[in-house]
Design an enzyme around this catalytic site. Structure first.
Site, PDB file in Angstrom:
ATOM      1  N   LYS A  25      34.057  49.128  41.005  1.00 36.53           N
ATOM      2  CA  LYS A  25      32.975  50.074  40.726  1.00 36.53           C
ATOM      3  C   LYS A  25      31.617  49.361  40.637  1.00 36.53           C
ATOM      4  O   LYS A  25      31.554  48.137  40.524  1.00 36.53           O
ATOM      5  CB  LYS A  25      33.303  50.834  39.431  1.00 36.53           C
ATOM      6  CG  LYS A  25      34.547  51.745  39.557  1.00 36.53           C
ATOM      7  CD  LYS A  25      34.754  52.597  38.304  1.00 36.53           C
ATOM      8  CE  LYS A  25      35.977  53.508  38.455  1.00 36.53           C
ATOM      9  NZ  LYS A  25      36.133  54.410  37.276  1.00 36.53           N
ATOM     10  N   ASN A  59      34.049  51.454  33.655  1.00 38.29           N
ATOM     11  CA  ASN A  59      35.296  50.732  33.380  1.00 38.29           C
ATOM     12  C   ASN A  59      35.766  49.857  34.549  1.00 38.29           C
ATOM     13  O   ASN A  59      36.950  49.596  34.717  1.00 38.29           O
ATOM     14  CB  ASN A  59      36.381  51.725  32.930  1.00 38.29           C
ATOM     15  CG  ASN A  59      36.671  52.781  33.979  1.00 38.29           C
ATOM     16  OD1 ASN A  59      36.106  52.760  35.060  1.00 38.29           O
ATOM     17  ND2 ASN A  59      37.564  53.704  33.662  1.00 38.29           N
TER      18      ASN A  59
END
Ligand code: ADP
Ligand code: MG
Length: 140
Positions: free
Chosen positions: A10, A113
């Site tokens: 991410k 996360n």
């Protein structure tokens, strides 16, 4: 039985310089990386990817986060790939993730996360197909 799963490093983890460490953790878990590339999603791309969460309160923030910078999308293959990768990721909330997992090591909070993993064969098939075609995958 060998199966496939899908991962994303991410934007938070790409920015933090954790891309290589996260891929290394996939390989150390026994997963083969059979396709990978960097992309920068538009908000609509992230909305399509996370369509199952469209009714959640965090959908707007999540899709803004996922489109704030480049990500690495990748496909893995191996025995029980879906479970193996979810175990390597750890719990969604880094505060609840087990020691030694990716989200414990690199995650900041329940949204930021560090990495994504498919949760079932049907979602893996959708997620792989969202970013890759057959010619871009190198099964070994
Ligand atoms: P997972 O990624 O572990 O499968 P979910 O599918 O439930 O978790 O959620 C997708 C993503 O949405 C999470 O990885 C996280 O980035 C974000 N998210 C989940 N729950 C929340 C929340 N309560 N608040 C903000 N973001 C969230
Ligand atoms: Mg999920």
């Amino acid at each position: 039985m060998s199966d496939r799963t899908f991962g994303i490093v991410k934007p938070d983890a790409v920015k933090a310089g954790a891309t290589g460490d996260i891929l290394a953790m996939a390989e150390k878990a026994g997963l083969k990386i059979i396709g990978a590339r960097m992309i920068h999603m538009k908000k609509e791309d992230a909305e399509g990817f996370y369509h199952v969460h469209a009714d959640k309160g965090f959908f707007g923030e999540l899709t803004a986060f996922m489109s704030e910078g480049p990500v690495l999308v990748f496909v893995m293959e191996g025995a029980n790939a879906i479970k193996t990768w979810r175990d390597t990721l750890g719990a969604t909330n880094p505060a609840e993730a087990a020691e030694g997992t990716i989200r414990k090591k690199f995650g900041t909070n329940i949204e930021r996360n560090a990495a994504h993993g498919s949760d079932a064969p049907e979602t893996a098939a959708f997620e792989i197909g969202y970013f890759f075609n057959g010619l871009q995958l190198f099964s070994r």
